[in-house]
Design a protein around this motif. Structure first.
Motif, PDB file in Angstrom:
ATOM      1  N   UNK A   1       0.829  -1.200   0.000  1.00  0.00           N
ATOM      2  CA  UNK A   1       0.000   0.000   0.000  1.00  0.00           C
ATOM      3  C   UNK A   1       0.869   1.257   0.000  1.00  0.00           C
ATOM      4  N   UNK A   2       1.975   1.225   0.719  1.00  0.00           N
ATOM      5  CA  UNK A   2       2.912   2.361   0.747  1.00  0.00           C
ATOM      6  C   UNK A   2       3.539   2.573  -0.629  1.00  0.00           C
ATOM      7  N   UNK A   3       3.864   1.454  -1.310  1.00  0.00           N
ATOM      8  CA  UNK A   3       4.398   1.562  -2.671  1.00  0.00           C
ATOM      9  C   UNK A   3       3.345   2.151  -3.599  1.00  0.00           C
ATOM     10  N   UNK A   4       2.090   1.777  -3.392  1.00  0.00           N
ATOM     11  CA  UNK A   4       0.970   2.334  -4.165  1.00  0.00           C
ATOM     12  C   UNK A   4       0.940   3.856  -4.033  1.00  0.00           C
ATOM     13  N   UNK A   5       1.069   4.352  -2.797  1.00  0.00           N
ATOM     14  CA  UNK A   5       1.094   5.801  -2.570  1.00  0.00           C
ATOM     15  C   UNK A   5       2.303   6.438  -3.244  1.00  0.00           C
ATOM     16  N   UNK A   6       3.460   5.775  -3.129  1.00  0.00           N
ATOM     17  CA  UNK A   6       4.693   6.319  -3.697  1.00  0.00           C
ATOM     18  C   UNK A   6       4.573   6.443  -5.219  1.00  0.00           C
ATOM     19  N   UNK A   7       4.042   5.425  -5.879  1.00  0.00           N
ATOM     20  CA  UNK A   7       3.885   5.471  -7.330  1.00  0.00           C
ATOM     21  C   UNK A   7       2.891   6.551  -7.741  1.00  0.00           C
ATOM     22  N   UNK A   8       1.858   6.733  -6.938  1.00  0.00           N
ATOM     23  CA  UNK A   8       0.894   7.826  -7.188  1.00  0.00           C
ATOM     24  C   UNK A   8       1.608   9.177  -7.137  1.00  0.00           C
ATOM     25  N   UNK A   9       2.457   9.350  -6.127  1.00  0.00           N
ATOM     26  CA  UNK A   9       3.201  10.602  -5.981  1.00  0.00           C
ATOM     27  C   UNK A   9       4.217  10.773  -7.106  1.00  0.00           C
ATOM     28  N   UNK A  10       4.824   9.681  -7.537  1.00  0.00           N
ATOM     29  CA  UNK A  10       5.819   9.741  -8.616  1.00  0.00           C
ATOM     30  C   UNK A  10       5.177  10.199  -9.930  1.00  0.00           C
ATOM     31  N   UNK A  11       3.979   9.705 -10.211  1.00  0.00           N
ATOM     32  CA  UNK A  11       3.253  10.142 -11.413  1.00  0.00           C
ATOM     33  C   UNK A  11       2.926  11.631 -11.317  1.00  0.00           C
ATOM     34  N   UNK A  12       2.457  12.066 -10.141  1.00  0.00           N
ATOM     35  CA  UNK A  12       2.148  13.484  -9.934  1.00  0.00           C
ATOM     36  C   UNK A  12       3.398  14.335 -10.110  1.00  0.00           C
ATOM     37  N   UNK A  13       4.526  13.861  -9.588  1.00  0.00           N
ATOM     38  CA  UNK A  13       5.792  14.595  -9.687  1.00  0.00           C
ATOM     39  C   UNK A  13       6.228  14.721 -11.143  1.00  0.00           C
ATOM     40  N   UNK A  14       6.143  13.620 -11.891  1.00  0.00           N
ATOM     41  CA  UNK A  14       6.550  13.628 -13.297  1.00  0.00           C
ATOM     42  C   UNK A  14       5.700  14.593 -14.122  1.00  0.00           C
ATOM     43  N   UNK A  15       4.399  14.572 -13.884  1.00  0.00           N
ATOM     44  CA  UNK A  15       3.512  15.461 -14.638  1.00  0.00           C
ATOM     45  C   UNK A  15       3.710  16.921 -14.228  1.00  0.00           C
ATOM     46  N   UNK A  16       3.882  17.155 -12.949  1.00  0.00           N
ATOM     47  CA  UNK A  16       4.066  18.531 -12.458  1.00  0.00           C
ATOM     48  C   UNK A  16       5.369  19.136 -12.969  1.00  0.00           C
ATOM     49  N   UNK A  17       6.405  18.325 -13.090  1.00  0.00           N
ATOM     50  CA  UNK A  17       7.711  18.828 -13.522  1.00  0.00           C
ATOM     51  C   UNK A  17       7.768  19.120 -15.015  1.00  0.00           C
ATOM     52  N   UNK A  18       6.715  18.770 -15.737  1.00  0.00           N
ATOM     53  CA  UNK A  18       6.626  19.136 -17.142  1.00  0.00           C
ATOM     54  C   UNK A  18       6.058  20.546 -17.321  1.00  0.00           C
ATOM     55  N   UNK A  19       5.661  21.153 -16.198  1.00  0.00           N
ATOM     56  CA  UNK A  19       5.165  22.528 -16.242  1.00  0.00           C
ATOM     57  C   UNK A  19       6.324  23.477 -15.960  1.00  0.00           C
ATOM     58  N   UNK A  20       6.031  24.756 -15.946  1.00  0.00           N
ATOM     59  CA  UNK A  20       7.080  25.755 -15.716  1.00  0.00           C
ATOM     60  C   UNK A  20       7.566  25.749 -14.269  1.00  0.00           C
ATOM     61  N   UNK A  21       6.737  25.270 -13.352  1.00  0.00           N
ATOM     62  CA  UNK A  21       7.102  25.228 -11.936  1.00  0.00           C
ATOM     63  C   UNK A  21       7.389  23.794 -11.532  1.00  0.00           C
ATOM     64  N   UNK A  22       8.618  23.515 -11.113  1.00  0.00           N
ATOM     65  CA  UNK A  22       9.007  22.163 -10.728  1.00  0.00           C
ATOM     66  C   UNK A  22       8.513  21.857  -9.313  1.00  0.00           C
ATOM     67  N   UNK A  23       8.230  20.598  -9.071  1.00  0.00           N
ATOM     68  CA  UNK A  23       7.726  20.150  -7.771  1.00  0.00           C
ATOM     69  C   UNK A  23       8.521  18.930  -7.322  1.00  0.00           C
ATOM     70  N   UNK A  24       9.077  18.981  -6.142  1.00  0.00           N
ATOM     71  CA  UNK A  24       9.914  17.890  -5.653  1.00  0.00           C
ATOM     72  C   UNK A  24       9.081  16.643  -5.378  1.00  0.00           C
ATOM     73  N   UNK A  25       9.757  15.505  -5.335  1.00  0.00           N
ATOM     74  CA  UNK A  25       9.061  14.243  -5.057  1.00  0.00           C
ATOM     75  C   UNK A  25       8.458  14.265  -3.657  1.00  0.00           C
ATOM     76  N   UNK A  26       9.174  14.847  -2.697  1.00  0.00           N
ATOM     77  CA  UNK A  26       8.651  14.907  -1.326  1.00  0.00           C
ATOM     78  C   UNK A  26       7.373  15.746  -1.265  1.00  0.00           C
ATOM     79  N   UNK A  27       7.355  16.874  -1.987  1.00  0.00           N
ATOM     80  CA  UNK A  27       6.135  17.694  -2.047  1.00  0.00           C
ATOM     81  C   UNK A  27       4.991  16.904  -2.686  1.00  0.00           C
TER      82      UNK A  27
END
Length: 349
Positions: free
Chosen positions: A58-84
Protein backbone atom coordinates in the motif's frame (compact mmCIF):
# COMPACT_ATOMS: atom_id res chain seq x y z
CA UNK A 1 -10.69 23.89 8.53
CA UNK A 2 -9.48 27.43 7.81
CA UNK A 3 -8.21 26.28 4.43
CA UNK A 4 -7.98 22.97 2.60
CA UNK A 5 -5.36 20.82 4.28
CA UNK A 6 -5.17 22.82 7.52
CA UNK A 7 -7.82 21.68 10.03
CA UNK A 8 -10.60 19.11 9.73
CA UNK A 9 -14.01 20.70 9.51
CA UNK A 10 -16.97 19.47 11.43
CA UNK A 11 -18.61 18.04 8.28
CA UNK A 12 -15.49 15.97 7.60
CA UNK A 13 -15.78 14.44 11.07
CA UNK A 14 -19.43 13.71 10.37
CA UNK A 15 -18.44 11.97 7.12
CA UNK A 16 -15.90 9.89 9.00
CA UNK A 17 -18.51 8.92 11.58
CA UNK A 18 -20.88 7.89 8.77
CA UNK A 19 -18.13 5.74 7.24
CA UNK A 20 -17.48 3.94 10.52
CA UNK A 21 -21.18 3.39 11.21
CA UNK A 22 -21.88 1.97 7.75
CA UNK A 23 -18.74 -0.18 7.59
CA UNK A 24 -18.98 -1.70 11.03
CA UNK A 25 -22.77 -1.78 10.90
CA UNK A 26 -22.57 -3.92 7.76
CA UNK A 27 -19.94 -6.22 9.30
CA UNK A 28 -21.94 -6.71 12.48
CA UNK A 29 -25.18 -7.38 10.61
CA UNK A 30 -23.73 -9.61 7.89
CA UNK A 31 -21.72 -11.73 10.31
CA UNK A 32 -24.20 -11.68 13.20
CA UNK A 33 -24.35 -15.50 13.33
CA UNK A 34 -20.58 -15.92 13.26
CA UNK A 35 -18.85 -18.24 15.73
CA UNK A 36 -16.78 -15.73 17.71
CA UNK A 37 -14.67 -18.41 19.39
CA UNK A 38 -13.56 -19.75 16.03
CA UNK A 39 -12.83 -16.23 14.80
CA UNK A 40 -10.72 -15.57 17.90
CA UNK A 41 -8.83 -18.82 17.27
CA UNK A 42 -8.07 -17.74 13.69
CA UNK A 43 -7.01 -14.33 14.95
CA UNK A 44 -4.36 -15.90 17.20
CA UNK A 45 -2.89 -17.76 14.22
CA UNK A 46 -2.27 -14.65 12.13
CA UNK A 47 1.13 -14.32 10.43
CA UNK A 48 1.88 -10.63 10.92
CA UNK A 49 4.69 -10.60 8.33
CA UNK A 50 2.19 -11.17 5.50
CA UNK A 51 -0.03 -8.33 6.75
CA UNK A 52 2.99 -6.02 6.99
CA UNK A 53 3.89 -6.99 3.44
CA UNK A 54 0.39 -6.00 2.36
CA UNK A 55 0.79 -2.66 4.16
CA UNK A 56 4.16 -2.21 2.48
CA UNK A 57 2.53 -2.67 -0.92
CA UNK A 58 0.00 0.00 0.00
CA UNK A 59 2.91 2.36 0.75
CA UNK A 60 4.40 1.56 -2.67
CA UNK A 61 0.97 2.33 -4.16
CA UNK A 62 1.09 5.80 -2.57
CA UNK A 63 4.69 6.32 -3.70
CA UNK A 64 3.89 5.47 -7.33
CA UNK A 65 0.89 7.83 -7.19
CA UNK A 66 3.20 10.60 -5.98
CA UNK A 67 5.82 9.74 -8.62
CA UNK A 68 3.25 10.14 -11.41
CA UNK A 69 2.15 13.48 -9.93
CA UNK A 70 5.79 14.59 -9.69
CA UNK A 71 6.55 13.63 -13.30
CA UNK A 72 3.51 15.46 -14.64
CA UNK A 73 4.07 18.53 -12.46
CA UNK A 74 7.71 18.83 -13.52
CA UNK A 75 6.63 19.14 -17.14
CA UNK A 76 5.17 22.53 -16.24
CA UNK A 77 7.08 25.75 -15.72
CA UNK A 78 7.10 25.23 -11.94
CA UNK A 79 9.01 22.16 -10.73
CA UNK A 80 7.73 20.15 -7.77
CA UNK A 81 9.91 17.89 -5.65
CA UNK A 82 9.06 14.24 -5.06
CA UNK A 83 8.65 14.91 -1.33
CA UNK A 84 6.13 17.69 -2.05
CA UNK A 85 4.32 15.33 -4.39
CA UNK A 86 4.16 12.69 -1.63
CA UNK A 87 2.66 15.25 0.76
CA UNK A 88 0.09 16.36 -1.81
CA UNK A 89 -0.74 12.75 -2.67
CA UNK A 90 -1.35 11.76 0.94
CA UNK A 91 -3.50 14.82 1.62
CA UNK A 92 -5.47 13.92 -1.50
CA UNK A 93 -5.81 10.34 -0.23
CA UNK A 94 -7.24 11.65 3.03
CA UNK A 95 -9.90 13.79 1.36
CA UNK A 96 -10.70 11.06 -1.16
CA UNK A 97 -11.56 8.70 1.68
CA UNK A 98 -13.93 11.03 3.52
CA UNK A 99 -15.88 12.57 0.63
CA UNK A 100 -18.56 11.01 -1.63
CA UNK A 101 -17.24 9.66 -4.96
CA UNK A 102 -13.73 10.61 -3.74
CA UNK A 103 -14.59 14.14 -4.85
CA UNK A 104 -12.56 16.04 -2.25
CA UNK A 105 -9.10 14.75 -3.09
CA UNK A 106 -8.36 16.74 -6.24
CA UNK A 107 -9.55 20.15 -4.93
CA UNK A 108 -7.33 19.61 -1.87
CA UNK A 109 -4.38 18.66 -4.07
CA UNK A 110 -4.99 21.67 -6.33
CA UNK A 111 -4.99 23.95 -3.29
CA UNK A 112 -1.63 22.56 -2.15
CA UNK A 113 -0.16 22.83 -5.67
CA UNK A 114 -1.23 26.48 -5.91
CA UNK A 115 0.47 27.04 -2.53
CA UNK A 116 3.64 25.62 -4.10
CA UNK A 117 3.53 28.18 -6.89
CA UNK A 118 1.69 26.28 -9.64
CA UNK A 119 -1.13 28.26 -11.25
CA UNK A 120 -4.72 27.05 -10.96
CA UNK A 121 -5.01 26.44 -14.71
CA UNK A 122 -1.78 24.43 -14.93
CA UNK A 123 -2.48 22.56 -11.70
CA UNK A 124 -5.98 21.65 -12.87
CA UNK A 125 -4.64 20.29 -16.16
CA UNK A 126 -1.99 18.22 -14.36
CA UNK A 127 -4.56 16.67 -12.03
CA UNK A 128 -7.03 16.08 -14.87
CA UNK A 129 -4.44 14.35 -17.08
CA UNK A 130 -3.30 12.28 -14.12
CA UNK A 131 -6.89 11.23 -13.41
CA UNK A 132 -7.50 10.38 -17.08
CA UNK A 133 -4.41 8.14 -17.08
CA UNK A 134 -5.56 6.49 -13.84
CA UNK A 135 -9.08 5.83 -15.14
CA UNK A 136 -7.75 4.60 -18.48
CA UNK A 137 -5.42 2.12 -16.79
CA UNK A 138 -8.25 1.00 -14.50
CA UNK A 139 -10.46 0.27 -17.50
CA UNK A 140 -7.55 -1.41 -19.32
CA UNK A 141 -6.90 -3.59 -16.26
CA UNK A 142 -10.60 -4.42 -16.12
CA UNK A 143 -10.49 -5.53 -19.75
CA UNK A 144 -7.55 -7.83 -18.97
CA UNK A 145 -9.45 -9.26 -16.00
CA UNK A 146 -12.60 -9.81 -18.07
CA UNK A 147 -10.63 -11.47 -20.89
CA UNK A 148 -8.46 -13.80 -18.82
CA UNK A 149 -10.28 -14.12 -15.53
CA UNK A 150 -13.96 -14.05 -16.45
CA UNK A 151 -14.46 -17.61 -15.22
CA UNK A 152 -13.50 -16.48 -11.73
CA UNK A 153 -16.25 -13.85 -11.81
CA UNK A 154 -18.99 -16.26 -12.91
CA UNK A 155 -21.12 -17.84 -10.24
CA UNK A 156 -24.55 -19.46 -10.27
CA UNK A 157 -25.06 -18.24 -6.72
CA UNK A 158 -24.67 -14.59 -7.78
CA UNK A 159 -26.80 -14.16 -10.93
CA UNK A 160 -26.53 -10.34 -10.85
CA UNK A 161 -22.72 -10.40 -10.91
CA UNK A 162 -22.29 -10.08 -14.68
CA UNK A 163 -24.68 -7.12 -14.72
CA UNK A 164 -22.77 -5.36 -11.95
CA UNK A 165 -19.48 -5.95 -13.78
CA UNK A 166 -20.82 -4.46 -17.02
CA UNK A 167 -22.35 -1.46 -15.23
CA UNK A 168 -19.09 -0.72 -13.40
CA UNK A 169 -17.05 -1.12 -16.57
CA UNK A 170 -19.44 1.02 -18.62
CA UNK A 171 -19.59 3.90 -16.13
CA UNK A 172 -15.82 4.03 -15.71
CA UNK A 173 -15.46 4.12 -19.50
CA UNK A 174 -17.99 6.96 -19.66
CA UNK A 175 -15.95 8.91 -17.09
CA UNK A 176 -12.85 8.63 -19.31
CA UNK A 177 -14.72 9.85 -22.40
CA UNK A 178 -16.11 12.84 -20.46
CA UNK A 179 -12.71 13.80 -19.03
CA UNK A 180 -10.98 13.54 -22.42
CA UNK A 181 -13.71 15.75 -23.91
CA UNK A 182 -13.06 18.38 -21.23
CA UNK A 183 -9.29 18.20 -21.74
CA UNK A 184 -9.33 18.28 -25.55
CA UNK A 185 -12.34 20.47 -26.35
CA UNK A 186 -12.11 24.12 -25.34
CA UNK A 187 -15.80 24.53 -26.13
CA UNK A 188 -16.80 21.73 -23.73
CA UNK A 189 -14.51 23.01 -20.95
CA UNK A 190 -15.83 26.58 -21.28
CA UNK A 191 -19.45 25.41 -21.43
CA UNK A 192 -19.16 23.34 -18.23
CA UNK A 193 -17.24 26.00 -16.30
CA UNK A 194 -19.55 28.84 -17.32
CA UNK A 195 -22.63 26.73 -16.57
CA UNK A 196 -21.33 26.21 -13.04
CA UNK A 197 -20.55 29.92 -12.63
CA UNK A 198 -23.83 31.19 -14.12
CA UNK A 199 -26.02 30.70 -10.99
CA UNK A 200 -23.57 32.87 -9.05
CA UNK A 201 -24.65 35.87 -11.15
CA UNK A 202 -28.02 35.89 -9.35
CA UNK A 203 -26.36 36.59 -5.96
CA UNK A 204 -23.58 39.09 -6.76
CA UNK A 205 -23.27 42.39 -8.62
CA UNK A 206 -22.87 42.24 -12.39
CA UNK A 207 -19.45 43.96 -12.28
CA UNK A 208 -18.07 41.36 -9.89
CA UNK A 209 -19.62 38.51 -11.89
CA UNK A 210 -17.99 39.79 -15.11
CA UNK A 211 -14.64 40.09 -13.33
CA UNK A 212 -14.91 36.51 -12.06
CA UNK A 213 -15.93 35.34 -15.53
CA UNK A 214 -12.90 37.05 -17.06
CA UNK A 215 -10.56 35.43 -14.52
CA UNK A 216 -12.20 32.06 -15.11
CA UNK A 217 -11.71 32.40 -18.87
CA UNK A 218 -8.02 33.18 -18.34
CA UNK A 219 -7.57 30.12 -16.14
CA UNK A 220 -9.45 27.96 -18.65
CA UNK A 221 -7.16 29.10 -21.48
CA UNK A 222 -4.12 28.18 -19.38
CA UNK A 223 -5.77 24.88 -18.42
CA UNK A 224 -6.61 23.97 -22.02
CA UNK A 225 -3.18 24.92 -23.38
CA UNK A 226 -1.42 22.84 -20.74
CA UNK A 227 -3.78 19.89 -21.22
CA UNK A 228 -3.17 19.92 -24.98
CA UNK A 229 0.58 20.17 -24.52
CA UNK A 230 0.68 17.25 -22.09
CA UNK A 231 -1.62 15.12 -24.24
CA UNK A 232 0.99 15.25 -27.05
CA UNK A 233 3.87 14.32 -24.74
CA UNK A 234 3.70 10.62 -25.59
CA UNK A 235 6.82 9.72 -23.61
CA UNK A 236 5.35 11.27 -20.44
CA UNK A 237 1.98 9.60 -20.95
CA UNK A 238 3.61 6.22 -21.58
CA UNK A 239 5.78 6.46 -18.46
CA UNK A 240 2.86 7.56 -16.29
CA UNK A 241 0.61 4.85 -17.76
CA UNK A 242 3.15 2.12 -16.96
CA UNK A 243 3.65 3.44 -13.42
CA UNK A 244 -0.12 3.64 -12.90
CA UNK A 245 -0.61 0.14 -14.26
CA UNK A 246 1.98 -1.24 -11.82
CA UNK A 247 0.36 0.81 -9.05
CA UNK A 248 -3.09 -0.64 -9.73
CA UNK A 249 -1.99 -4.27 -9.99
CA UNK A 250 -0.02 -3.98 -6.77
CA UNK A 251 -3.17 -2.62 -5.14
CA UNK A 252 -5.24 -5.46 -6.59
CA UNK A 253 -2.84 -7.98 -5.02
CA UNK A 254 -3.21 -6.76 -1.42
CA UNK A 255 -6.03 -9.22 -0.43
CA UNK A 256 -3.73 -12.08 -1.51
CA UNK A 257 -1.25 -11.16 1.23
CA UNK A 258 -4.02 -10.60 3.77
CA UNK A 259 -5.45 -14.06 3.03
CA UNK A 260 -1.97 -15.60 3.33
CA UNK A 261 -1.58 -13.82 6.66
CA UNK A 262 -4.68 -15.65 7.88
CA UNK A 263 -3.11 -19.02 7.05
CA UNK A 264 -4.80 -19.71 3.69
CA UNK A 265 -2.01 -20.63 1.27
CA UNK A 266 -3.87 -22.51 -1.49
CA UNK A 267 -5.38 -19.43 -3.12
CA UNK A 268 -5.26 -18.48 -6.81
CA UNK A 269 -3.33 -15.23 -7.22
CA UNK A 270 -5.08 -14.10 -10.41
CA UNK A 271 -8.49 -14.91 -8.93
CA UNK A 272 -7.75 -12.52 -6.08
CA UNK A 273 -6.64 -9.89 -8.62
CA UNK A 274 -9.89 -10.36 -10.57
CA UNK A 275 -12.06 -10.09 -7.46
CA UNK A 276 -10.30 -6.98 -6.15
CA UNK A 277 -10.37 -5.23 -9.54
CA UNK A 278 -14.14 -5.66 -9.69
CA UNK A 279 -14.56 -4.53 -6.06
CA UNK A 280 -12.64 -1.33 -6.86
CA UNK A 281 -14.84 -0.62 -9.90
CA UNK A 282 -18.06 -1.30 -8.03
CA UNK A 283 -17.30 0.53 -4.77
CA UNK A 284 -16.23 3.68 -6.66
CA UNK A 285 -19.82 4.00 -7.88
CA UNK A 286 -21.32 4.05 -4.37
CA UNK A 287 -22.18 7.70 -3.44
CA UNK A 288 -20.95 7.35 0.15
CA UNK A 289 -17.48 8.33 1.40
CA UNK A 290 -15.08 5.48 0.73
CA UNK A 291 -17.80 3.48 -0.99
CA UNK A 292 -18.72 2.30 2.50
CA UNK A 293 -21.24 -0.49 2.46
CA UNK A 294 -20.65 -1.18 -1.23
CA UNK A 295 -17.00 -2.08 -0.65
CA UNK A 296 -17.80 -4.43 2.23
CA UNK A 297 -20.76 -5.93 0.38
CA UNK A 298 -18.86 -6.66 -2.84
CA UNK A 299 -15.86 -7.99 -0.89
CA UNK A 300 -17.96 -10.42 1.15
CA UNK A 301 -19.97 -11.33 -1.96
CA UNK A 302 -16.92 -12.35 -3.99
CA UNK A 303 -14.43 -13.59 -1.43
CA UNK A 304 -17.26 -15.38 0.36
CA UNK A 305 -17.17 -17.81 -2.56
CA UNK A 306 -13.69 -19.02 -1.59
CA UNK A 307 -13.32 -18.24 2.14
CA UNK A 308 -14.98 -19.58 5.28
CA UNK A 309 -17.05 -16.99 7.21
CA UNK A 310 -14.59 -16.70 10.13
CA UNK A 311 -11.67 -16.16 7.76
CA UNK A 312 -13.75 -13.85 5.58
CA UNK A 313 -14.61 -11.40 8.35
CA UNK A 314 -10.98 -11.12 9.51
CA UNK A 315 -9.83 -10.74 5.93
CA UNK A 316 -12.45 -8.04 5.36
CA UNK A 317 -11.35 -6.08 8.45
CA UNK A 318 -7.61 -6.23 7.69
CA UNK A 319 -8.18 -5.50 3.99
CA UNK A 320 -10.33 -2.47 4.79
CA UNK A 321 -7.75 -1.18 7.26
CA UNK A 322 -4.83 -1.51 4.84
CA UNK A 323 -6.55 -0.15 1.73
CA UNK A 324 -8.82 2.46 3.30
CA UNK A 325 -8.37 3.41 6.93
CA UNK A 326 -4.59 3.65 6.52
CA UNK A 327 -5.26 6.47 4.01
CA UNK A 328 -7.11 8.36 6.73
CA UNK A 329 -4.42 7.72 9.36
CA UNK A 330 -1.38 8.59 7.24
CA UNK A 331 -3.24 11.27 5.30
CA UNK A 332 -4.29 13.04 8.49
CA UNK A 333 -0.64 13.02 9.61
CA UNK A 334 0.47 14.83 6.44
CA UNK A 335 -2.52 17.14 6.78
CA UNK A 336 -1.45 18.01 10.33
CA UNK A 337 2.14 18.64 9.25
CA UNK A 338 1.01 20.88 6.37
CA UNK A 339 -1.28 22.81 8.73
CA UNK A 340 1.50 23.26 11.26
CA UNK A 341 3.86 24.64 8.61
CA UNK A 342 1.25 27.10 7.34
CA UNK A 343 0.50 28.32 10.86
CA UNK A 344 4.23 28.95 11.39
CA UNK A 345 4.40 30.93 8.13
CA UNK A 346 1.37 32.98 9.18
CA UNK A 347 2.97 33.73 12.56
CA UNK A 348 6.26 34.82 10.98
CA UNK A 349 4.56 37.02 8.39
Amino acid sequence: MKSIGIEIKKNKLINFAIILCISFGYIIFHFRDLNLNEAAKNLRQIEVSWLLLGMGIMCIYWFLEALVLCKMSNKTQTRQSLWKSIQITMIGQFFNTITPFSSGGQPAQLFMMVKNGISIGVGSSVLLMKFIVFQAMLVFSSIIVLLFGHEYLQSNTIPQLNTLILVGFGLNTLVIITLISIAKSKRVAFFIARSILKPVSFFIKRERYLKWKEKLDQKLVSFHEESNRMSFDLKLLFQCSVLTLVQLWLFFSIPYFVIHGLGIANINFFQVIAFHAFIMMFSSLVPIPGGSGGAEYSFSLLFGLILQPTILILCLIFWRFITYYSCIIFGSFFLFVAGKKQRKKSTIS
